[in-house]
Motif scaffolding. Structure first.
Motif, PDB file in Angstrom:
ATOM      1  N   MET A   1     -42.034  33.717  32.543  1.00 14.79           N
ATOM      2  CA  MET A   1     -42.935  33.708  33.712  1.00 14.79           C
ATOM      3  C   MET A   1     -42.130  33.987  34.986  1.00 14.79           C
ATOM      4  O   MET A   1     -41.028  33.479  35.146  1.00 14.79           O
ATOM      5  CB  MET A   1     -43.652  32.351  33.780  1.00 14.79           C
ATOM      6  N   THR A   2     -42.696  34.783  35.839  1.00 14.77           N
ATOM      7  CA  THR A   2     -42.038  35.182  37.099  1.00 14.77           C
ATOM      8  C   THR A   2     -41.688  33.957  37.952  1.00 14.77           C
ATOM      9  O   THR A   2     -42.552  33.134  38.255  1.00 14.77           O
ATOM     10  CB  THR A   2     -42.980  36.106  37.895  1.00 14.77           C
ATOM     11  N   GLN A   3     -40.434  33.857  38.343  1.00 15.59           N
ATOM     12  CA  GLN A   3     -40.003  32.743  39.202  1.00 15.59           C
ATOM     13  C   GLN A   3     -40.356  33.014  40.663  1.00 15.59           C
ATOM     14  O   GLN A   3     -40.388  34.170  41.098  1.00 15.59           O
ATOM     15  CB  GLN A   3     -38.490  32.543  39.087  1.00 15.59           C
ATOM     16  N   ILE A   4     -40.582  31.933  41.386  1.00 18.46           N
ATOM     17  CA  ILE A   4     -40.932  32.032  42.809  1.00 18.46           C
ATOM     18  C   ILE A   4     -39.780  31.448  43.632  1.00 18.46           C
ATOM     19  O   ILE A   4     -39.430  30.268  43.481  1.00 18.46           O
ATOM     20  CB  ILE A   4     -42.260  31.301  43.085  1.00 18.46           C
ATOM     21  N   ILE A   5     -39.206  32.301  44.466  1.00 19.02           N
ATOM     22  CA  ILE A   5     -38.066  31.890  45.298  1.00 19.02           C
ATOM     23  C   ILE A   5     -38.508  31.880  46.756  1.00 19.02           C
ATOM     24  O   ILE A   5     -39.005  32.885  47.277  1.00 19.02           O
ATOM     25  CB  ILE A   5     -36.870  32.839  45.079  1.00 19.02           C
ATOM     26  N   LYS A  27     -40.826  20.579  47.186  1.00 24.80           N
ATOM     27  CA  LYS A  27     -42.039  19.746  47.017  1.00 24.80           C
ATOM     28  C   LYS A  27     -43.226  20.590  46.584  1.00 24.80           C
ATOM     29  O   LYS A  27     -44.066  20.163  45.807  1.00 24.80           O
ATOM     30  CB  LYS A  27     -42.382  19.060  48.344  1.00 24.80           C
ATOM     31  N   ALA A  28     -43.310  21.810  47.122  1.00 23.95           N
ATOM     32  CA  ALA A  28     -44.433  22.709  46.804  1.00 23.95           C
ATOM     33  C   ALA A  28     -44.382  23.191  45.360  1.00 23.95           C
ATOM     34  O   ALA A  28     -45.392  23.605  44.798  1.00 23.95           O
ATOM     35  CB  ALA A  28     -44.425  23.901  47.758  1.00 23.95           C
ATOM     36  N   GLY A  29     -43.179  23.160  44.759  1.00 18.66           N
ATOM     37  CA  GLY A  29     -43.059  23.586  43.367  1.00 18.66           C
ATOM     38  C   GLY A  29     -42.354  24.915  43.168  1.00 18.66           C
ATOM     39  O   GLY A  29     -42.395  25.492  42.078  1.00 18.66           O
ATOM     40  N   ALA A  30     -41.692  25.423  44.217  1.00 16.06           N
ATOM     41  CA  ALA A  30     -40.936  26.687  44.077  1.00 16.06           C
ATOM     42  C   ALA A  30     -39.832  26.509  43.037  1.00 16.06           C
ATOM     43  O   ALA A  30     -39.325  25.409  42.822  1.00 16.06           O
ATOM     44  CB  ALA A  30     -40.326  27.077  45.419  1.00 16.06           C
ATOM     45  N   ASP A  31     -39.476  27.607  42.392  1.00 13.19           N
ATOM     46  CA  ASP A  31     -38.400  27.575  41.389  1.00 13.19           C
ATOM     47  C   ASP A  31     -37.029  27.635  42.042  1.00 13.19           C
ATOM     48  O   ASP A  31     -36.025  27.261  41.433  1.00 13.19           O
ATOM     49  CB  ASP A  31     -38.540  28.761  40.425  1.00 13.19           C
ATOM     50  N   GLY A  32     -36.990  28.159  43.263  1.00  7.18           N
ATOM     51  CA  GLY A  32     -35.708  28.285  43.936  1.00  7.18           C
ATOM     52  C   GLY A  32     -35.888  28.561  45.417  1.00  7.18           C
ATOM     53  O   GLY A  32     -37.007  28.716  45.910  1.00  7.18           O
ATOM     54  N   ILE A  33     -34.767  28.619  46.110  1.00  5.52           N
ATOM     55  CA  ILE A  33     -34.769  28.941  47.540  1.00  5.52           C
ATOM     56  C   ILE A  33     -33.798  30.086  47.794  1.00  5.52           C
ATOM     57  O   ILE A  33     -32.875  30.314  47.009  1.00  5.52           O
ATOM     58  CB  ILE A  33     -34.378  27.724  48.417  1.00  5.52           C
ATOM     59  N   GLU A  34     -34.034  30.769  48.903  1.00  7.21           N
ATOM     60  CA  GLU A  34     -33.126  31.817  49.369  1.00  7.21           C
ATOM     61  C   GLU A  34     -32.664  31.413  50.753  1.00  7.21           C
ATOM     62  O   GLU A  34     -33.448  30.865  51.539  1.00  7.21           O
ATOM     63  CB  GLU A  34     -33.872  33.163  49.417  1.00  7.21           C
ATOM     64  N   ARG A 202     -35.556  40.875  41.458  1.00  6.83           N
ATOM     65  CA  ARG A 202     -36.161  39.866  42.344  1.00  6.83           C
ATOM     66  C   ARG A 202     -36.469  40.521  43.696  1.00  6.83           C
ATOM     67  O   ARG A 202     -35.661  40.439  44.629  1.00  6.83           O
ATOM     68  CB  ARG A 202     -35.200  38.685  42.547  1.00  6.83           C
ATOM     69  N   PRO A 203     -37.621  41.186  43.816  1.00  2.82           N
ATOM     70  CA  PRO A 203     -37.938  41.882  45.068  1.00  2.82           C
ATOM     71  C   PRO A 203     -38.171  40.904  46.234  1.00  2.82           C
ATOM     72  O   PRO A 203     -38.548  39.753  46.037  1.00  2.82           O
ATOM     73  CB  PRO A 203     -39.226  42.642  44.740  1.00  2.82           C
ATOM     74  N   TYR A 204     -37.944  41.416  47.447  1.00  6.22           N
ATOM     75  CA  TYR A 204     -38.205  40.658  48.669  1.00  6.22           C
ATOM     76  C   TYR A 204     -39.094  41.506  49.572  1.00  6.22           C
ATOM     77  O   TYR A 204     -39.191  42.724  49.363  1.00  6.22           O
ATOM     78  CB  TYR A 204     -36.875  40.331  49.379  1.00  6.22           C
ATOM     79  N   ASP A 227     -44.106  32.317  51.405  1.00  5.15           N
ATOM     80  CA  ASP A 227     -45.203  31.389  51.108  1.00  5.15           C
ATOM     81  C   ASP A 227     -45.263  31.019  49.623  1.00  5.15           C
ATOM     82  O   ASP A 227     -46.061  31.571  48.862  1.00  5.15           O
ATOM     83  CB  ASP A 227     -46.541  32.014  51.545  1.00  5.15           C
ATOM     84  N   PRO A 228     -44.409  30.078  49.193  1.00  5.94           N
ATOM     85  CA  PRO A 228     -44.396  29.703  47.778  1.00  5.94           C
ATOM     86  C   PRO A 228     -45.708  29.086  47.307  1.00  5.94           C
ATOM     87  O   PRO A 228     -46.064  29.216  46.139  1.00  5.94           O
ATOM     88  CB  PRO A 228     -43.240  28.698  47.679  1.00  5.94           C
ATOM     89  N   VAL A 229     -46.446  28.448  48.207  1.00  4.99           N
ATOM     90  CA  VAL A 229     -47.712  27.804  47.820  1.00  4.99           C
ATOM     91  C   VAL A 229     -48.732  28.857  47.390  1.00  4.99           C
ATOM     92  O   VAL A 229     -49.397  28.733  46.355  1.00  4.99           O
ATOM     93  CB  VAL A 229     -48.254  26.918  48.971  1.00  4.99           C
ATOM     94  N   LYS A 230     -48.840  29.918  48.172  1.00  5.75           N
ATOM     95  CA  LYS A 230     -49.744  31.022  47.816  1.00  5.75           C
ATOM     96  C   LYS A 230     -49.319  31.641  46.482  1.00  5.75           C
ATOM     97  O   LYS A 230     -50.143  31.906  45.610  1.00  5.75           O
ATOM     98  CB  LYS A 230     -49.705  32.096  48.919  1.00  5.75           C
ATOM     99  N   ALA A 231     -48.016  31.859  46.334  1.00  5.19           N
ATOM    100  CA  ALA A 231     -47.491  32.473  45.106  1.00  5.19           C
ATOM    101  C   ALA A 231     -47.766  31.596  43.883  1.00  5.19           C
ATOM    102  O   ALA A 231     -48.157  32.097  42.824  1.00  5.19           O
ATOM    103  CB  ALA A 231     -45.998  32.724  45.252  1.00  5.19           C
TER     104      ALA A 231
END
Length: 242
Positions: A1-5, A27-34, A202-204, A227-231
């Motif tokens: 499954m596609t990760q959300i960064i 907290k929102a549930g993102a898989d990672g940060i940039e 991993r596109p931006y 916007d990780p919440v939308k993703a």
């Protein structure tokens, strides 16, 4: 499954590249940060995107013109009432020991060649035992090749704006395990062929629902979003499918 960064953390709602923005992304549930790193005048690694502090803080001038103790006095929270300092990379890595997030560290050394930045970042990542959860990226591809030579165990990924011909071949030639292309300049075919050839894509910076749907349908490795919440909301639609 596609990760959300989460791009500079949950930057759609919170001040970018601040601890609060990173904590809220988790907290929102993102898989990672940039996040983005630069060096202060006295060689400390700080988390800030622009070469100047003007846009994102209460101060003015180049990051490299401030001592660490001076830059810490600036307010990096332009989206709220609470004062927040520019984080040090040490602060972020310490916090990462409390979670399982991946972290994409972008070296901001395209315009200013910060001497010793690669060594400092790698030394910190290694000292916190996070080598398997870090991806080092940069528009300066010489820099990420240097990072690979210093620490082949840490994943590297070139950033680019324009389309690169057969990026999976280029990637393998510089020993990178992934590519971070601008989402609008990378075709479905390039994404699929890169992944088929063992290269992560991993596109931006992917903020529109239409573009998110496209990447989920392609089963893209990950994408970087403000916007990780939308993703996450959109990803749920794909998780339910057989």
């Amino acid at each position: 499954m596609t990760q959300i960064i989460a791009h500079r953390g949950y930057s759609a709602q919170f001040a970018e590249n601040t601890m609060n923005s990173f904590i809220e992304a988790e907290k929102a549930g993102a898989d990672g940060i940039e996040l983005d790193v630069q060096l202060t005048k006295d060689g400390e690694i700080v988390v800030i995107h622009d070469e100047k502090v003007d846009r994102t803080t209460s101060g003015k001038g180049f990051v490299k013109g401030f001592l660490f103790k001076e830059i810490r006095k600036l307010n990096a929270n332009t989206k709220g009432f609470k004062k927040e300092p520019i984080p040090s990379l040490i602060e972020v890595l310490e916090w990462m020991q409390t979670n399982r997030l991946v972290c994409n560290i972008e070296l901001k050394n395209g315009l200013i060649p910060y001497e010793g930045m690669e060594e400092k970042v790698i030394e910190l990542v290694s000292s916190y035992g996070l080598s398997d959860r870090i991806i080092i990226s940069s528009f300066n591809h010489y820099s990420i090749v240097y990072c690979y030579r210093l620490a082949p165990e840490i994943e590297t990924a070139p950033l680019f704006i324009e389309g690169i011909y057969m990026p999976w071949i280029y990637c393998k030639s510089i020993r990178a395990k992934g590519i971070h292309p601008k989402h609008s300049t990378v075709s479905d075919e390039i994404i699929k062929t890169s992944i088929d050839n063992g290269v992560a894509v991993r596109p931006y910076t992917v903020n529109k629902e239409l573009h998110m749907h496209r990447l989920f349908k392609l089963d893209c490795t990950a994408f970087i979003t403000d916007d990780p919440v939308k993703a996450l909301r959109i990803r749920k639609q794909y998780e339910k499918r057989p």
